[in-house]
Scaffold this motif. Structure first.
Motif, PDB file in Angstrom:
ATOM      1  N   PHE A  90       0.824  -1.199   0.000  1.00 21.87           N
ATOM      2  CA  PHE A  90       0.000   0.000   0.000  1.00 21.87           C
ATOM      3  C   PHE A  90       0.866   1.259   0.000  1.00 21.87           C
ATOM      4  O   PHE A  90       0.593   2.224  -0.720  1.00 21.87           O
ATOM      5  N   ASN A  93       2.451   1.766  -3.492  1.00 18.72           N
ATOM      6  CA  ASN A  93       1.437   2.192  -4.467  1.00 18.72           C
ATOM      7  C   ASN A  93       1.030   3.647  -4.241  1.00 18.72           C
ATOM      8  O   ASN A  93       0.839   4.412  -5.201  1.00 18.72           O
ATOM      9  N   THR A  94       0.890   4.027  -2.970  1.00 21.42           N
ATOM     10  CA  THR A  94       0.504   5.404  -2.648  1.00 21.42           C
ATOM     11  C   THR A  94       1.585   6.392  -3.069  1.00 21.42           C
ATOM     12  O   THR A  94       1.283   7.475  -3.591  1.00 21.42           O
ATOM     13  N   ASN A  96       3.597   6.104  -5.562  1.00 21.40           N
ATOM     14  CA  ASN A  96       3.492   6.243  -7.015  1.00 21.40           C
ATOM     15  C   ASN A  96       2.355   7.192  -7.396  1.00 21.40           C
ATOM     16  O   ASN A  96       2.498   8.019  -8.300  1.00 21.40           O
ATOM     17  N   ASN A  97       1.221   7.075  -6.701  1.00 26.15           N
ATOM     18  CA  ASN A  97       0.094   7.973  -6.959  1.00 26.15           C
ATOM     19  C   ASN A  97       0.433   9.414  -6.587  1.00 26.15           C
ATOM     20  O   ASN A  97       0.061  10.355  -7.307  1.00 26.15           O
ATOM     21  N   LEU A  98       1.132   9.598  -5.481  1.00 28.44           N
ATOM     22  CA  LEU A  98       1.518  10.936  -5.047  1.00 28.44           C
ATOM     23  C   LEU A  98       2.485  11.586  -6.027  1.00 28.44           C
ATOM     24  O   LEU A  98       2.442  12.803  -6.251  1.00 28.44           O
ATOM     25  N   LEU A 147      -6.167   8.337   1.977  1.00 27.63           N
ATOM     26  CA  LEU A 147      -5.207   8.036   0.910  1.00 27.63           C
ATOM     27  C   LEU A 147      -5.841   7.144  -0.155  1.00 27.63           C
ATOM     28  O   LEU A 147      -5.542   7.282  -1.341  1.00 27.63           O
ATOM     29  N   HIS A 148      -6.702   6.250   0.251  1.00 23.76           N
ATOM     30  CA  HIS A 148      -7.386   5.394  -0.724  1.00 23.76           C
ATOM     31  C   HIS A 148      -8.354   6.209  -1.584  1.00 23.76           C
ATOM     32  O   HIS A 148      -8.503   5.930  -2.784  1.00 23.76           O
ATOM     33  N   ARG A 151      -6.489   7.551  -4.406  1.00 25.08           N
ATOM     34  CA  ARG A 151      -5.905   6.612  -5.364  1.00 25.08           C
ATOM     35  C   ARG A 151      -6.814   6.310  -6.551  1.00 25.08           C
ATOM     36  O   ARG A 151      -6.348   6.124  -7.669  1.00 25.08           O
ATOM     37  N   TYR A 152      -8.125   6.221  -6.299  1.00 28.20           N
ATOM     38  CA  TYR A 152      -9.020   5.680  -7.313  1.00 28.20           C
ATOM     39  C   TYR A 152      -9.623   6.771  -8.194  1.00 28.20           C
ATOM     40  O   TYR A 152      -9.992   7.837  -7.726  1.00 28.20           O
ATOM     41  N   HIS A 153      -9.735   6.446  -9.458  1.00 30.71           N
ATOM     42  CA  HIS A 153     -10.371   7.348 -10.422  1.00 30.71           C
ATOM     43  C   HIS A 153     -11.778   6.840 -10.757  1.00 30.71           C
ATOM     44  O   HIS A 153     -12.205   6.835 -11.901  1.00 30.71           O
ATOM     45  N   GLU A 189     -10.793  -2.612  -5.229  1.00 29.29           N
ATOM     46  CA  GLU A 189      -9.822  -2.694  -6.328  1.00 29.29           C
ATOM     47  C   GLU A 189     -10.292  -3.591  -7.464  1.00 29.29           C
ATOM     48  O   GLU A 189      -9.852  -3.435  -8.598  1.00 29.29           O
TER      49      GLU A 189
END
Length: 264
Positions: A90, A93-94, A96-98, A147-148, A151-153, A189
């Motif tokens: 997690f 992955n976070t 990378n999103n940031l 944070l989740h 992450r999601y679009h 997910e």
């Protein structure tokens, strides 16, 4: 150095004590047959066997303490190992999103970086403690879900309802996150749309009641239990033995429920 100047060897003495008692017991039996039950021999025998009984009781207490210490050390080692297995993916992955968000919305990226920093600090430092406050665990879960959301679009429904009588009560750290991670990993997910995770936490000074409900894609479920939930069960058995209830249910319509009750 004379004999009396040599250092006292306690280990040697401990090894000789059983032989001393055995030899003296044999001598008493021999003298008893040879001289009969004289007053002196009776008094000596009584004192001797009393001393031997006290020594045996002391030896048993030492052995019991040793076994209990070994069991406690094993328990602590296993708990530390299980805590270290909280999913690290997690965090990666976070990050990378940031990285992508920094160029789009700097202010939001900064806010989320602080949340991620708080989570990592809590996981690394506070997570190694035996106990933390319920307030700290709630803050950790809040940061995780914020944070989740970033992450999601896609549209997802995340709800976290808390009804806590006293947030200063002590609980085992990183306990709820395993169930929350499970809900996001196998629910949000995997679903293309209409994903939801609804969490309810109710706590008194005697009881903590934590419940999660989420939907999932039935075709994606293989029916096997993940490492996270297995670790959760082991940790509960180690710390809350006979003081917890864990209920897991799956409905054909694609609804997953998990409920944990802890008696404090």
């Amino acid at each position: 150095m004379t004999f009396f100047q040599k250092p006292f060897n306690k280990q040697l003495l401990k090894r000789l004590v059983p032989y001393f008692f055995l030899t003296t017991t044999i001598v008493i039996l021999v003298f008893n047959d040879a001289f009969g039950e004289t007053d002196e021999l009776i008094v000596f025998s009584l004192l001797f066997f009393t001393s031997m009984a006290i020594w045996m009781i002391r030896w048993l207490v030492i052995q019991i303490k040793f076994i209990l210490r070994l069991k406690n050390e094993k328990k602590q080692a296993e708990l530390t190992h299980l805590k270290s297995q909280v999913n690290p993916h997690f965090f990666f992955n976070t990050l990378n999103n940031l990285y992508g968000l920094v160029g789009q919305d700097t202010e939001k990226a900064q806010e989320l970086i602080l949340k991620l920093s708080d989570m990592m600090r809590y996981s690394i430092y506070e997570g190694q403690n035996d106990w933390v406050t319920l307030a700290d665990e709630i803050a950790y879960l809040d940061n995780y879900m914020d944070l989740h959301r970033m992450r999601y679009h896609k549209e997802i429904s995340i709800r976290f309802d808390v009804d806590a009588e006293d947030r200063s009560i002590q609980i085992m750290p990183l306990l709820f996150i395993i169930m929350v991670e499970n809900a996001f990993k196998h629910g949000v997910e995997k679903l293309r749309a209409d994903a939801f995770v609804h969490i309810r936490l109710k706590a008194t000074k005697q009881l903590v009641d934590f419940e999660i409900e989420n939907n999932f894609d039935a075709e994606e479920m293989d029916g096997s239990e993940g490492i996270g939930l297995k670790n959760l069960k082991k940790r509960l058995e180690l710390v809350y033995q006979n003081r917890h209830e864990l209920e897991i249910s799956t409905e054909p319509a694609g609804l997953y429920k998990i409920r944990l009750r802890l008696r404090l």
